[in-house]
Design a protein around this motif. Structure first.
Motif, mmCIF file in Angstrom:
data_model
loop_
_atom_site.group_PDB
_atom_site.id
_atom_site.type_symbol
_atom_site.label_atom_id
_atom_site.label_comp_id
_atom_site.label_asym_id
_atom_site.label_seq_id
_atom_site.Cartn_x
_atom_site.Cartn_y
_atom_site.Cartn_z
ATOM 1 N N ILE A 119 15.669 -47.440 24.021
ATOM 2 C CA ILE A 119 15.940 -46.951 25.377
ATOM 3 C C ILE A 119 16.714 -47.992 26.170
ATOM 4 O O ILE A 119 17.695 -47.679 26.863
ATOM 5 N N LYS B 132 20.439 -47.522 27.807
ATOM 6 C CA LYS B 132 20.666 -47.694 29.246
ATOM 7 C C LYS B 132 21.729 -48.750 29.521
ATOM 8 O O LYS B 132 22.515 -48.629 30.468
ATOM 9 N N ASN C 97 24.902 -44.153 20.734
ATOM 10 C CA ASN C 97 23.794 -43.786 21.618
ATOM 11 C C ASN C 97 23.190 -42.438 21.226
ATOM 12 O O ASN C 97 21.975 -42.243 21.315
ATOM 13 N N VAL D 226 19.371 -41.595 20.148
ATOM 14 C CA VAL D 226 18.573 -40.479 20.665
ATOM 15 C C VAL D 226 17.879 -39.752 19.509
ATOM 16 O O VAL D 226 16.711 -39.356 19.628
ATOM 17 N N ILE E 294 14.815 -41.658 18.519
ATOM 18 C CA ILE E 294 13.727 -41.450 19.484
ATOM 19 C C ILE E 294 13.123 -40.063 19.292
ATOM 20 O O ILE E 294 11.904 -39.891 19.258
ATOM 21 N N LYS F 299 20.868 -39.270 29.621
ATOM 22 C CA LYS F 299 20.101 -39.872 30.720
ATOM 23 C C LYS F 299 18.875 -39.033 31.057
ATOM 24 O O LYS F 299 17.782 -39.566 31.299
ATOM 25 N N ILE G 63 16.217 -39.489 28.313
ATOM 26 C CA ILE G 63 15.559 -40.789 28.421
ATOM 27 C C ILE G 63 14.577 -40.803 29.593
ATOM 28 O O ILE G 63 13.467 -41.337 29.495
#
Length: 311
Positions: free
Chosen positions: A8, A12, A24, A28, A31, A135, A138
């Motif tokens: 994360i 960011k 990125n 994701v 995650i 965004k 997250i």
């Protein structure tokens, strides 16, 4: 198990870098796999590989295309615009965003050749849409990873619709002349409109730093015009005379402009200083602009801005 906090943090730190977008998206997936968010995994897979189902494609992939239908022995030349979804992978989106204009050729069922033109800005909007979605995901993970909606609708369409509605309303208000006391000519009105539109876009993107900078710039422009229109002189700030934003805010406080003395005090003590974060060194040495600061300042700006519109 993947180190979720590190993933994360990495996202960011690089979210605004176009060259890091694919990486990125891959983070994701890591995650999402950790929390078994299948719909998030599907979305990233579509972005990386391209969409084959228009029912699943997000609104941010709808683009404007200029079409030149070439003449044939039976049909005259024709030029027109249309909107359609761009289905290809995010890699192709990024590559096309590097060119001022992208073109491709097709033929219709009668064999008439057509040339399609897509502006760079259309692809940049897709990239911004992907960033927004990352965004939002997250932010949901940080709040409660077990509370991700099953249909992966964490980009609230309502927020996008509200942004569009407010944008249309502000443009309509300018058209009605609600700020004509402060805008001298067409160029000033167009420039002000662009800045206002950019502010609303920053708000939608949750870009708090540039929201603060633009809110300060907009209030400064309107306040200086108001004071000059009403023969209100600037006042010393910290015993210094001048025509700076701080001097005019002091005039607003002293004259209790719009009966909003306390809000002008907040502008003087906070918003004016945040506006100076356009200077990176100032930002480095000062407190961070976060969501809470934005939520504190935004209502103050809204009240004062609407007072100008109503005056």
């Amino acid at each position: 198990m993947s180190n979720i906090p590190d993933l994360i943090k990495s996202i960011k730190n690089t979210i605004n870098r176009k060259d890091q977008l694919i990486k990125n998206l891959q983070k994701v997936i890591e995650i999402a796999e950790n929390y078994e968010h299948d719909n998030a995994i599907n979305w990233v897979s579509w972005e990386l590989n391209g969409y084959d189902d228009k029912e699943s494609i997000p609104h941010y992939r709808k683009i404007n295309i200029f079409v030149h239908k070439h003449s044939s022995p039976f049909i005259a030349e024709r030029k027109y615009e249309k909107t359609e979804y761009f289905l290809k992978s995010i890699k192709e989106v990024i590559e096309n965003s590097k060119k001022y204009l992208s073109t491709y050729n097709t033929t219709n069922i009668w064999g008439t050749p057509k040339t399609h033109y897509i502006k760079k800005s259309e692809f940049l909007e897709i990239i911004e849409g992907v960033k927004r979605k990352i965004k939002e995901y997250i932010s949901k993970i940080l709040k409660d990873p077990d509370d991700i909606e099953a249909d992966f609708s964490f980009i609230v369409e309502q927020s996008y619709q509200e942004y569009q509605t407010k944008l249309r309303q502000e443009k309509f208000d300018l058209l009605l002349g609600k700020l004509d006391l402060y805008l001298k000519d067409k160029k000033e009105k167009e420039t002000f409109s662009k800045n206002l539109s950019t502010l609303l876009k920053f708000e939608y993107d949750r870009n708090y730093k540039f929201c603060m900078i633009l809110m300060g710039a907009i209030l400064e422009f309107l306040l200086v015009r108001y004071c000059r229109n009403n023969n209100i002189p600037s006042e010393p700030y910290n015993n210094r005379k001048g025509d700076t934003f701080a001097n005019y805010i002091e005039a607003a406080i002293k004259n209790d402009i719009f009966g909003e003395k306390m809000r002008w005090v907040i502008v003087q003590s906070h918003l004016r200083d945040f506006r100076n974060y356009i200077h990176i060194l100032k930002e480095i040495r000062s407190i961070e602009i976060d969501e809470k600061w934005y939520e504190t300042i935004k209502p103050v700006f809204e009240v004062l801005y609407n007072k100008f519109k109503a005056s």
